[in-house]
Design a protein around this motif. Sequence first.
Motif, PDB file in Angstrom:
ATOM      1  N   ALA A 150       0.826  -1.212   0.000  1.00 38.84           N
ATOM      2  CA  ALA A 150       0.000   0.000   0.000  1.00 38.84           C
ATOM      3  C   ALA A 150       0.854   1.253   0.000  1.00 38.84           C
ATOM      4  CB  ALA A 150      -0.932   0.000   1.211  1.00 38.84           C
ATOM      5  N   ILE A 151       1.959   1.223   0.741  1.00 41.98           N
ATOM      6  CA  ILE A 151       2.823   2.396   0.855  1.00 41.98           C
ATOM      7  C   ILE A 151       3.379   2.799  -0.503  1.00 41.98           C
ATOM      8  CG2 ILE A 151       5.003   3.230   1.816  1.00 41.98           C
ATOM      9  CD1 ILE A 151       4.445   1.380   4.234  1.00 41.98           C
ATOM     10  N   GLU A 152       3.816   1.808  -1.264  1.00 43.53           N
ATOM     11  CA  GLU A 152       4.525   2.082  -2.509  1.00 43.53           C
ATOM     12  C   GLU A 152       3.620   2.083  -3.741  1.00 43.53           C
ATOM     13  OE1 GLU A 152       7.999   2.964  -4.612  1.00 43.53           O
ATOM     14  OE2 GLU A 152       7.834   2.672  -2.454  1.00 43.53           O
ATOM     15  N   TYR A 153       2.572   1.263  -3.699  1.00 41.91           N
ATOM     16  CA  TYR A 153       1.883   0.956  -4.949  1.00 41.91           C
ATOM     17  C   TYR A 153       0.403   1.307  -5.001  1.00 41.91           C
ATOM     18  CZ  TYR A 153       6.163  -1.669  -5.828  1.00 41.91           C
ATOM     19  OH  TYR A 153       7.469  -2.036  -6.003  1.00 41.91           O
ATOM     20  N   THR A 154      -0.149   1.922  -3.947  1.00 43.83           N
ATOM     21  CA  THR A 154      -1.547   2.344  -4.017  1.00 43.83           C
ATOM     22  C   THR A 154      -1.653   3.768  -3.464  1.00 43.83           C
ATOM     23  OG1 THR A 154      -2.368   1.744  -1.799  1.00 43.83           O
ATOM     24  CG2 THR A 154      -2.203  -0.040  -3.410  1.00 43.83           C
ATOM     25  N   THR A 155      -2.842   4.334  -3.583  1.00 39.54           N
ATOM     26  CA  THR A 155      -3.084   5.674  -3.043  1.00 39.54           C
ATOM     27  C   THR A 155      -3.768   5.608  -1.676  1.00 39.54           C
ATOM     28  OG1 THR A 155      -5.188   5.778  -4.235  1.00 39.54           O
ATOM     29  CG2 THR A 155      -3.247   6.698  -5.338  1.00 39.54           C
ATOM     30  N   ARG A 156      -3.991   4.409  -1.161  1.00 45.78           N
ATOM     31  CA  ARG A 156      -4.631   4.237   0.143  1.00 45.78           C
ATOM     32  C   ARG A 156      -3.605   4.192   1.265  1.00 45.78           C
ATOM     33  NH1 ARG A 156      -8.830  -0.650  -0.289  1.00 45.78           N
ATOM     34  NH2 ARG A 156      -8.570  -0.508   1.972  1.00 45.78           N
TER      35      ARG A 156
END
Length: 198
Positions: A131-137
């Motif tokens: 989530a930290i690197e690859y999503t906007t959440r």
Amino acid sequence: MDTDCQHCPVLVDCRERVVHGYGDAEAEVLFLGEAPTAGAERTGVPFTGDEAGRRIQRVLGELGLSRSPPDADEPDLQNVYTTYLTRCRHPDRGPTDEEVLNCDAFLTAEVRMINPELIVPVGQRVLEALAIEYTTRAPDSFDADAEHATTVRGRGFELLPMKDLATLTDADADRFLEHVQENVFSRDYRQTKGRRSR
């Protein structure tokens, strides 16, 4: 990949071997776990060597991503790559944040090399790390149990969260299979990002 990595002194002293990624280097699907199990450390291949590994290998077989029986120590994987956040196993605990960070270069290199369309984060910690690197959440907005067998939009690919292997039942695996077969593989999930044609 470095088979004699020395980045984590505590793990160097207690590991049996480094367990790097395994599978099709041009895969569209990436299965990502937290750290090797005892079975994977024995075989040297992610998601093999024990009951949890057999459950994942059954899923891969039923999705047409493996040509081997679920108990194979070196499965014949097609269009799927398997790896971990950390490459070494501590027998008494999960990986520390520092150990995950020390392995990040390996994972980043694998993700860039493979350029997957679908990533299956297995367990809460892996889902939060992605989530930290690859999503906007925000990482704390994810719940691997609640989002098991769903699709989450990532940056350039989709995440298909799976419950942690320690709690994954056959029924959970079947629910994941059903979601992927009916809602993912039934449509064109490929993103427009300059992939080689397969």
